[in-house]
Design a protein around this motif. Structure first.
Motif, short mmCIF file in Angstrom:
data_model
loop_
_atom_site.label_atom_id
_atom_site.label_comp_id
_atom_site.label_asym_id
_atom_site.label_seq_id
_atom_site.Cartn_x
_atom_site.Cartn_y
_atom_site.Cartn_z
N LEU A 237 0.84 -1.20 0.00
CA LEU A 237 0.00 0.00 0.00
C LEU A 237 0.87 1.26 0.00
N ASP A 238 0.41 2.26 -0.75
CA ASP A 238 1.24 3.45 -0.95
C ASP A 238 0.60 4.74 -0.48
N TYR A 239 1.45 5.72 -0.32
CA TYR A 239 1.02 7.13 -0.27
C TYR A 239 1.84 7.83 -1.34
N GLN A 240 1.18 8.35 -2.36
CA GLN A 240 1.85 8.97 -3.51
C GLN A 240 2.94 8.06 -4.08
N ASP A 241 2.60 6.78 -4.23
CA ASP A 241 3.47 5.76 -4.82
C ASP A 241 4.71 5.44 -3.99
#
Ligand code: IMP
Ligand code: MG
Length: 176
Positions: free
Chosen positions: A151-155
């Protein structure tokens, strides 16, 4: 960043869903349709715990346009196998509002599979906006924005081996 699930807890959760999936399908072949990119790590761990014949197909869905809020949903089928008359298991990282999984299931249904079931690593409580829920979910988690294990935040942060809650300071630390 605050750790929510350790690497070994995550592996334990994947073990549990793999056992549930195995007892549902037995030795019948399945086609796993993994929603890119968030399910990548879960996919790699899950399929190595399944003993029936497994085909792996990818589908792309993106709903998060950079931030932590939902944007326009786009589905791309260019990496799909032919799933007509197959038993399909759609795999995603997280069931949040449920719109992504619902849209992907609709898309797969249109390809005339024999059956479609769904599996997610995480089910975020109290956020559901659709009239369906995943058939298999490894963990229920509180309504917080999480990163790691795909899972990402801004990749970013997909490569963390554990699952963490993103904090204000982590958001400030992300430069473009
Ligand atoms: P839904 O359509 O609202 O269920 O959102 C599902 C998609 O949003 C997932 O495939 C994730 O890519 C993304 N998403 C939802 N919640 C989170 C989160 O807490 N962290 C990272 N990605 C998330
Ligand atoms: Mg995703």
């Amino acid at each position: 960043m605050k750790q929510l699930l350790s690497e070994s807890e995550l592996h334990g959760g994947v073990d549990r869903v793999a056992a549930e999936i195995s007892s549902k399908y037995g030795n019948n072949p399945i086609t796993v349709v993994a929603i890119m990119t968030g399910s990548l790590i879960m996919l790699a761990d899950l399929i190595r715990r399944l003993n029936m014949p497994v085909r792996v197909s990818l589908i792309r869905a993106s709903s998060y346009r950079g931030g932590t809020t939902s944007g326009q949903l786009t589905i791309k089928e260019d990496m799909m196998l032919d799933v007509s008359d197959r038993d399909v298991l759609v795999v995603d990282d997280i069931f949040d509002t449920g719109k992504t999984l619902q849209a992907v299931v609709g898309c797969v249904q249109a390809m005339n599979p024999r059956t479609v079931a769904t599996c997610v690593l995480l089910h975020k409580e109290g956020r559901q906006l659709v009239d369906m829920k995943p058939d298999f979910a490894a963990f229920q988690i509180p309504d917080e924005f999480v990163v790691g294990y795909g899972l990402d935040y801004q990749d970013l942060y997909r490569n963390l081996p554990f699952l963490a809650v993103l904090e204000e300071s982590d958001i400030a630390a992300v430069h473009h």
